[in-house]
Write a protein that holds these residues in place. Structure first.
Motif, PDB file in Angstrom:
ATOM      1  N   GLN A 311     -11.725  33.565  42.640  1.00 16.65           N
ATOM      2  CA  GLN A 311     -11.975  33.283  41.551  1.00 16.65           C
ATOM      3  C   GLN A 311     -12.137  31.475  41.180  1.00 16.65           C
ATOM      4  O   GLN A 311     -11.400  31.227  41.626  1.00 16.65           O
ATOM      5  N   SER A 313     -15.176  28.344  40.555  1.00 12.87           N
ATOM      6  CA  SER A 313     -16.755  28.097  39.080  1.00 12.87           C
ATOM      7  C   SER A 313     -18.733  28.053  39.579  1.00 12.87           C
ATOM      8  O   SER A 313     -18.160  27.965  41.312  1.00 12.87           O
ATOM      9  N   ASN A 314     -19.435  28.248  39.082  1.00 10.60           N
ATOM     10  CA  ASN A 314     -20.702  27.541  39.931  1.00 10.60           C
ATOM     11  C   ASN A 314     -20.840  26.015  40.649  1.00 10.60           C
ATOM     12  O   ASN A 314     -20.470  26.112  41.666  1.00 10.60           O
ATOM     13  N   GLN A 315     -19.343  25.773  40.053  1.00 10.70           N
ATOM     14  CA  GLN A 315     -19.755  23.877  39.781  1.00 10.70           C
ATOM     15  C   GLN A 315     -19.173  23.700  41.536  1.00 10.70           C
ATOM     16  O   GLN A 315     -19.380  22.892  41.858  1.00 10.70           O
ATOM     17  N   TRP A 316     -17.818  24.292  41.480  1.00  8.15           N
ATOM     18  CA  TRP A 316     -17.102  24.948  42.313  1.00  8.15           C
ATOM     19  C   TRP A 316     -17.923  24.739  43.801  1.00  8.15           C
ATOM     20  O   TRP A 316     -17.416  24.273  45.066  1.00  8.15           O
TER      21      TRP A 316
END
Length: 326
Positions: A311, A313-316
């Protein structure tokens, strides 16, 4: 370490370079053949610089190569960041359903052999590629690096991979509850029984720290690929040839036990309540697989993120993983 990133050249710049090279070659038609040859080679090198490095990905348990909610989403995100990149998402079988079931049932060595043939047959991968594996797909791709003749991998990224195996199966990824229950029952019956080893993928990286001898002698995949019985120098040379081996650990992971396996650590031998870091393990200290050599050369990259297994985020992902995919 800071990643060594070759900045991607936009398509417009690439086409401009090719145009200039073509024009210059025509102008020099009457010049020295040697000078023209050198210039042509330089132009080809510049042209190659505009082509993104291909990427091979391998999904995790309970998933398939092209699920639009998982691998499909990842591929779209990468393609948006690196226009023109070629991505091969490995499919083990002839359909999404077969691919998912084979992630539970097909012996890992057979999966590695099929994936190796697929990669070697792909003309887009002949000059090398980056590799990224999710969960069990990460240790399978590491096996490709070490065992598949004739392939060149630059960066290997492991997203939640279990490189020292697992000893516990608290949660099961995927939507197939029946298969998850089947896996638990089989492991409880005896992970190292031949019938289980030959018919259950997860048993092939089940690492029992209380019974290390049984694990090393009867587990058909993980001890071999980790050089735990015999030091295979080919495995060492191929793994250490990577530019970077990136390992991502999920700090709230309830799927992988112990979590430290995602950074190549594991339980201390004979104990299931003491976890060792990679650097504390005998595997590292004896440099049996070349990991100490890689660490000292700055080739091991340890990343961590909050969240459950896989899990993020796209940003990470864009900030932390994308630099190793160029």
């Amino acid at each position: 370490m800071s990643p060594s990133v070759f900045k991607f050249i936009p398509l417009q710049v690439f086409l401009f370079i090719v145009g200039i090279c073509t024009y210059a070659q025509s102008v020099m038609a009457g010049q020295s053949h040697i000078f023209a040859l050198v210039f042509t080679i330089l132009c080809l090198q510049l042209s190659d610089a505009g082509t993104p490095t291909p990427l091979v990905i391998w999904h995790g348990m309970g998933d398939s190569c092209c699920n639009p909610l998982s691998m499909g989403r990842i591929m779209k995100m990468i393609e948006a960041e690196i226009p023109g990149i070629y991505i091969l998402s490995l499919e083990i079988g002839n359909s999404f359903t077969e691919d998912t079931l084979n992630g539970f049932l097909m012996p890992v060595p057979e999966q590695i052999e099929l994936a190796c043939k697929t990669i070697r047959a792909d003309a887009n991968l002949q000059n090398g590629f980056n590799a990224m594996g999710f969960s069990q797909g990460a240790q399978f791709l590491r096996a490709i690096v070490q065992q598949c003749d004739g392939v060149k991998v630059y960066n290997l990224t492991s997203i939640g991979g279990q490189h020292q195996g697992v000893y516990g199966f608290p949660n099961c990824m995927g939507d197939d509850v029946v298969m998850c229950d089947y896996v638990r029952r089989m492991l409880n019956l005896g992970a190292y029984v031949p019938a289980v080893q030959n018919n259950l993928v997860q048993a092939e990286y089940w690492h029992d720290p209380i019974n290390e001898d049984k694990y090393r002698s009867q587990c058909i995949f993980l001890p071999g690929v980790n050089n735990e019985n015999v030091r295979n120098e080919t495995y060492v040379s191929r793994l250490t040839s990577l530019n970077n081996f990136v390992m991502v650990k999920f700090l709230n992971d309830t799927m992988v036990q112990p979590q430290e396996s995602e950074w190549f650590g594991f339980y201390a031998p004979g104990k299931d309540n003491q976890v060792l870091t990679l650097q504390e393990t005998q595997l590292y200290q004896t440099d049996q697989l070349g990991l100490k050599t890689m660490d000292e050369a700055g080739k091991l990259v340890f990343l961590a993120t909050e969240g459950e297994h896989l899990q993020f985020s796209n940003q990470w992902f864009i900030a932390n993983i994308m630099p190793y995919l160029y």
